[in-house]
Design a protein around this motif. Sequence first.
Motif, PDB file in Angstrom:
ATOM      1  N   HIS A 105      34.076  37.098  36.349  1.00 14.02           N
ATOM      2  CA  HIS A 105      34.703  37.149  37.677  1.00 14.02           C
ATOM      3  C   HIS A 105      33.948  38.091  38.616  1.00 14.02           C
ATOM      4  O   HIS A 105      34.181  38.082  39.825  1.00 14.02           O
ATOM      5  CB  HIS A 105      36.168  37.598  37.565  1.00 14.02           C
ATOM      6  CG  HIS A 105      36.347  38.879  36.818  1.00 14.02           C
ATOM      7  ND1 HIS A 105      36.127  38.983  35.469  1.00 14.02           N
ATOM      8  CD2 HIS A 105      36.705  40.118  37.237  1.00 14.02           C
ATOM      9  CE1 HIS A 105      36.354  40.230  35.081  1.00 14.02           C
ATOM     10  NE2 HIS A 105      36.706  40.941  36.137  1.00 14.02           N
ATOM     11  N   VAL A 110      33.765  32.617  37.741  1.00 18.83           N
ATOM     12  CA  VAL A 110      35.166  32.622  37.298  1.00 18.83           C
ATOM     13  C   VAL A 110      36.012  33.459  38.254  1.00 18.83           C
ATOM     14  O   VAL A 110      35.573  34.498  38.759  1.00 18.83           O
ATOM     15  CB  VAL A 110      35.280  33.186  35.867  1.00 18.83           C
ATOM     16  CG1 VAL A 110      36.741  33.353  35.459  1.00 18.83           C
ATOM     17  CG2 VAL A 110      34.551  32.264  34.899  1.00 18.83           C
ATOM     18  N   ALA A 112      39.360  35.748  38.771  1.00 15.58           N
ATOM     19  CA  ALA A 112      40.368  36.557  38.078  1.00 15.58           C
ATOM     20  C   ALA A 112      40.855  37.605  39.070  1.00 15.58           C
ATOM     21  O   ALA A 112      40.179  38.597  39.333  1.00 15.58           O
ATOM     22  CB  ALA A 112      39.780  37.220  36.840  1.00 15.58           C
ATOM     23  N   GLN A 117      44.739  38.310  34.082  1.00 13.27           N
ATOM     24  CA  GLN A 117      43.729  37.256  34.021  1.00 13.27           C
ATOM     25  C   GLN A 117      42.429  37.795  33.427  1.00 13.27           C
ATOM     26  O   GLN A 117      41.760  37.107  32.646  1.00 13.27           O
ATOM     27  CB  GLN A 117      43.482  36.694  35.422  1.00 13.27           C
ATOM     28  CG  GLN A 117      44.619  35.842  35.955  1.00 13.27           C
ATOM     29  CD  GLN A 117      44.357  35.396  37.393  1.00 13.27           C
ATOM     30  OE1 GLN A 117      43.913  36.173  38.231  1.00 13.27           O
ATOM     31  NE2 GLN A 117      44.646  34.126  37.673  1.00 13.27           N
ATOM     32  N   ASN A 121      40.703  36.364  30.000  1.00 14.76           N
ATOM     33  CA  ASN A 121      39.302  35.922  29.981  1.00 14.76           C
ATOM     34  C   ASN A 121      38.513  36.679  28.914  1.00 14.76           C
ATOM     35  O   ASN A 121      37.696  36.104  28.191  1.00 14.76           O
ATOM     36  CB  ASN A 121      38.652  36.153  31.353  1.00 14.76           C
ATOM     37  CG  ASN A 121      39.139  35.172  32.393  1.00 14.76           C
ATOM     38  OD1 ASN A 121      39.694  34.123  32.066  1.00 14.76           O
ATOM     39  ND2 ASN A 121      38.959  35.519  33.665  1.00 14.76           N
TER      40      ASN A 121
END
Length: 265
Positions: A105, A110, A112, A117, A121
């Motif tokens: 992220h 990605v 998040a 989150q 992950n």
Amino acid sequence: MNIFESQNSPAKSFERLLSIMDDLRNQCPWDKKQTLETLRHLTIEETYELSDAILEGDMQEIKKELGDLMLHLVFYSKIGSEGNHFNITDVCNGICEKLINRHPHIYGEVVADTEEQVKQNWEQIKLKEGNKSVLAGVPSSLPALVKASRIQEKARGVGFDFEEKHQVWEKVEEELQEFKTEFDVAEGIEIDQEKAEAEFGDLLFSLINYARFININPENALEKTNRKFIKRFQYLESKAKDLNKSLQNMSLAEMDVFWNEAKKL
């Protein structure tokens, strides 16, 4: 580099530490004898000393203990390099690569947006890296209280958890009742020690779980209570000494007077 001079940059100060480590490993009789195994228990001790400093809020002591731990990390890396297993560069690059990989992220595509989150992950990535179980990363030698917290956190990371804290408290009450049933002192019946121990373990596990839900670190909470008890008990001992008495010769009522005084300090 002159190792006797302080350096004003992270890179230079770290290089200074590495140079000193080289000197000690080559010239100091004690440092030359150390192995990964002989350093292990010392590292554990240093970690607890850092923990103490953090709980006391002593920033200067925290700085000192961080230095001691950093020395140990450099020492392990030096020993690793002597056997051509790894060196400090490998160690630093290894953690950099892991952090980049586990923060897609930040360094990838990605998304998040929440802490939860990020944790989810993290656990999924660890499984892809080869971990056979979400719980595989929990060291078996961790103290039981800390281990319970880590197990629960990792299970939550893959969605195995209660949804609401009232559900967790209901579990606490359920486990308490099961323990009381197994250990009912009012009945005066001899208990099954093994079953009582198992139920007590379940009760502790559920309490630790509830603490997690309300953002209390159970290890810190218990240690603060330990310290509080020690302080009050030592006050009690000092008062008994002032009276030329031993605790063994004092009644509980007498001790309670000083205990209650200690609680007001």
